[in-house]
Design a protein around this motif. Structure first.
Motif, PDB file in Angstrom:
ATOM      1  N   UNK A   1       4.676 -13.565  -9.090  1.00 39.66           N
ATOM      2  CA  UNK A   1       4.944 -12.212  -8.627  1.00 39.66           C
ATOM      3  C   UNK A   1       6.373 -12.018  -8.163  1.00 39.66           C
ATOM      4  N   UNK A   2       7.325 -12.717  -8.787  1.00 40.90           N
ATOM      5  CA  UNK A   2       8.728 -12.526  -8.431  1.00 40.90           C
ATOM      6  C   UNK A   2       9.216 -11.157  -8.923  1.00 40.90           C
ATOM      7  N   UNK A   3      10.284 -10.687  -8.327  1.00 48.21           N
ATOM      8  CA  UNK A   3      10.818  -9.387  -8.703  1.00 48.21           C
ATOM      9  C   UNK A   3      11.360  -9.403 -10.133  1.00 48.21           C
ATOM     10  N   UNK A   4      11.307  -8.279 -10.840  1.00 51.91           N
ATOM     11  CA  UNK A   4      11.886  -8.225 -12.186  1.00 51.91           C
ATOM     12  C   UNK A   4      13.385  -8.527 -12.189  1.00 51.91           C
ATOM     13  N   UNK A   5      14.044  -8.330 -11.042  1.00 55.44           N
ATOM     14  CA  UNK A   5      15.484  -8.561 -10.959  1.00 55.44           C
ATOM     15  C   UNK A   5      15.847  -9.999 -10.617  1.00 55.44           C
ATOM     16  N   UNK A   6      14.853 -10.890 -10.474  1.00 52.58           N
ATOM     17  CA  UNK A   6      15.170 -12.277 -10.154  1.00 52.58           C
ATOM     18  C   UNK A   6      16.047 -12.855 -11.271  1.00 52.58           C
ATOM     19  N   UNK A   7      17.045 -13.606 -10.881  1.00 52.47           N
ATOM     20  CA  UNK A   7      18.012 -14.149 -11.848  1.00 52.47           C
ATOM     21  C   UNK A   7      17.539 -15.525 -12.276  1.00 52.47           C
ATOM     22  N   UNK A   8      17.220 -15.664 -13.579  1.00 55.74           N
ATOM     23  CA  UNK A   8      16.584 -16.878 -14.081  1.00 55.74           C
ATOM     24  C   UNK A   8      17.574 -17.780 -14.827  1.00 55.74           C
ATOM     25  N   UNK A   9      17.398 -19.089 -14.636  1.00 57.67           N
ATOM     26  CA  UNK A   9      18.189 -20.083 -15.369  1.00 57.67           C
ATOM     27  C   UNK A   9      17.253 -21.191 -15.822  1.00 57.67           C
ATOM     28  N   UNK A  10      17.345 -21.559 -17.108  1.00 54.95           N
ATOM     29  CA  UNK A  10      16.537 -22.657 -17.649  1.00 54.95           C
ATOM     30  C   UNK A  10      17.424 -23.874 -17.883  1.00 54.95           C
TER      31      UNK A  10
ATOM     32  N   UNK B   1      15.743 -23.189  -1.810  1.00 47.71           N
ATOM     33  CA  UNK B   1      17.086 -23.509  -1.321  1.00 47.71           C
ATOM     34  C   UNK B   1      17.771 -22.221  -0.861  1.00 47.71           C
ATOM     35  N   UNK B   2      18.403 -22.280   0.298  1.00 44.36           N
ATOM     36  CA  UNK B   2      19.147 -21.118   0.789  1.00 44.36           C
ATOM     37  C   UNK B   2      20.092 -21.510   1.903  1.00 44.36           C
ATOM     38  N   UNK B   3      21.081 -20.692   2.155  1.00 46.30           N
ATOM     39  CA  UNK B   3      22.035 -20.905   3.243  1.00 46.30           C
ATOM     40  C   UNK B   3      21.833 -19.851   4.325  1.00 46.30           C
ATOM     41  N   UNK B   4      22.413 -20.098   5.486  1.00 50.55           N
ATOM     42  CA  UNK B   4      22.337 -19.163   6.607  1.00 50.55           C
ATOM     43  C   UNK B   4      20.892 -18.752   6.888  1.00 50.55           C
TER      44      UNK B   4
ATOM     45  N   UNK C   1      16.915 -19.450  -3.612  1.00 50.24           N
ATOM     46  CA  UNK C   1      16.758 -20.020  -4.945  1.00 50.24           C
ATOM     47  C   UNK C   1      15.482 -20.835  -5.001  1.00 50.24           C
ATOM     48  N   UNK C   2      14.614 -20.494  -5.932  1.00 49.80           N
ATOM     49  CA  UNK C   2      13.429 -21.310  -6.194  1.00 49.80           C
ATOM     50  C   UNK C   2      13.746 -22.253  -7.344  1.00 49.80           C
ATOM     51  N   UNK C   3      13.717 -23.555  -7.042  1.00 51.06           N
ATOM     52  CA  UNK C   3      13.895 -24.584  -8.059  1.00 51.06           C
ATOM     53  C   UNK C   3      12.520 -25.132  -8.421  1.00 51.06           C
TER      54      UNK C   3
ATOM     55  N   UNK D   1       7.134 -14.099  -1.857  1.00 52.00           N
ATOM     56  CA  UNK D   1       7.740 -14.511  -3.123  1.00 52.00           C
ATOM     57  C   UNK D   1       8.775 -13.505  -3.609  1.00 52.00           C
ATOM     58  N   UNK D   2       8.614 -12.261  -3.231  1.00 54.33           N
ATOM     59  CA  UNK D   2       9.556 -11.230  -3.666  1.00 54.33           C
ATOM     60  C   UNK D   2      10.927 -11.386  -3.017  1.00 54.33           C
ATOM     61  N   UNK D   3      11.039 -12.266  -2.013  1.00 50.79           N
ATOM     62  CA  UNK D   3      12.348 -12.537  -1.414  1.00 50.79           C
ATOM     63  C   UNK D   3      13.146 -13.572  -2.197  1.00 50.79           C
ATOM     64  N   UNK D   4      12.537 -14.202  -3.205  1.00 49.48           N
ATOM     65  CA  UNK D   4      13.264 -15.127  -4.083  1.00 49.48           C
ATOM     66  C   UNK D   4      14.236 -14.310  -4.941  1.00 49.48           C
TER      67      UNK D   4
END
Length: 394
Positions: A151-160, A226-229, A188-190, A123-126
């Protein structure tokens, strides 16, 4: 810095390939009510059994949905503890949002944990989190609680995303595509989660649209990575080739949502709503494939379909408008039958059902379309490409 250096930096920030769906997870609350029993259940818990004419109307509506069962976070005990939820005239928003604030992240986390497990990475790779819901309102919000539960990283970029209604699942994936393709290495975790407790109320003579919602909506959560490459451990399922949004002019009154003191409210003008999607779907599809330069070569029956099944009649009209062969919308009809309409989460359930049909049952199709419908009236159109991973297991 020289302009050439800036161009190189920009190229290095972007992914090389298209965004792809890497994993899908879904979840529902444990409380299940059969559609056949729902009218008796609803009028009993709302203490409205004397309104026999409305009960018969609800029975007819439930029979027309093609839904067999739905899932709900709320129970009879919870409703008995909050009798003011039944009356539009009593303020109840704070209590409803309090219940949803606790329960929605938990349900979303259940779906997301399944997606992460299938993804095969920690999960920390999200790197990014998109949470869509019409059931919560507050800050810090359900997105932060979800990130903590997973348990996502504190730096995960969140959008609501809030109050996008039934189009929310497709809209969230459209945003995820842009993030994944413009941020090299992004994952990206949706998550889309909906709880009908924010809109549950008793039958009302003056608000017949209330019964439409009570006959149709259920609770659920869907999650997508969702991810590329992709890296070797990852297994792409659907590549997201394009994503677009269209608003049908003059239709903003047919489907509305708003938070009121009495909870989530709005209008569903079913008679006007049902034909809109079918009347505009070929234009949206032609525009989507036209941007890819292949519009004139597309045969709709050659595609696989993941369409939000808001109402059975909407699917029936789309079938006729596109002259689809029987079974083309089977994934949508299966989800509608098994879960009802879970607003934004529903189309993720449909995509997962389509994956299952292709992966386990050997259903064919290389190119496909995901479509979502929501307030506006908004049509979300996404062109998908199935990868070679979606093959029947031998």
């Amino acid at each position: 810095m020289a302009s050439s250096s800036l161009a190189e930096i920009r190229r290095s920030e972007r992914a090389d390939g298209p965004a792809a769906v890497l994993a899908i997870g879904t979840a529902n609350p444990p409380n299940c009510v059969s559609q056949e029993d729902f009218p008796d259940y609803y009028f009993r818990v709302t203490k409205s059994e004397h309104l026999t004419h409305l009960k018969q109307k609800l029975k007819t509506m439930c029979q027309m949905t093609d839904t067999e069962k739905r899932f709900f976070h709320h129970t009879e005990e919870l409703l008995h503890a909050h009798p003011h939820f039944l009356d539009r005239g009593q303020p109840s928003l704070d209590d409803r949002l309090g219940i949803a604030a606790a329960a929605a992240p938990e349900l979303a986390a259940s779906a997301a944990a399944k997606a992460i497990a299938k993804w095969g990475r920690p999960a920390t790779d999200v790197t990014h989190l998109i949470l869509s819901t019409s059931s919560c309102a507050g800050a810090p919000g359900a997105d932060l609680r979800l990130a903590s539960l997973l348990g996502l990283r504190p730096s995960v970029i969140r959008t609501m995303l809030q109050l996008n209604g039934c189009a929310a699942g497709s809209a969230s994936l459209r945003l995820a595509k842009d993030i994944a393709e413009n941020n090299r290495g992004a994952r990206v975790l949706v998550a889309c989660v909906e709880l009908t407790i924010v809109a549950f109320r008793g039958p009302e003579e003056d608000y017949p649209h209330t019964l439409v919602g009570q006959a149709s909506f259920g609770d659920g959560a869907g999650a997508v990575i969702v991810g590329a490459d992709p890296v070797p451990v990852e297994r792409p399922l659907f590549e997201i080739v394009s994503a677009s949004q269209t608003v049908v002019p003059g239709t903003d009154h047919v489907l509305t949502m708003r938070l009121t003191e009495a909870g989530l409210d709005g209008h569903i003008l079913k008679r006007e709503l049902v034909p809109i999607g079918a009347e505009n779907i070929e234009r949206c599809l032609a525009d989507a494939f036209g941007q890819l330069g292949v519009a004139v070569d597309v045969e709709w029956n050659d595609l696989f379909w993941a369409v939000h099944p808001g109402l059975r009649a909407i699917l029936d009209n789309i079938d006729r408008a596109l002259r689809l062969e029987p079974g083309k919308l089977a994934a949508s009809r299966t989800v509608l039958r098994e879960y009802g309409n879970m607003m934004g989460a529903t189309v993720i359930f449909v995509l997962d059902e389509q994956r299952r049909r292709m992966e386990e049952d050997g259903e064919g199709g290389e190119w496909g379309v995901m479509m979502g419908f929501g307030p506006g009236f908004t049509i979300e159109t996404m062109v998908l490409h199935a990868t070679t991973n979606l093959k029947k297991n031998e």
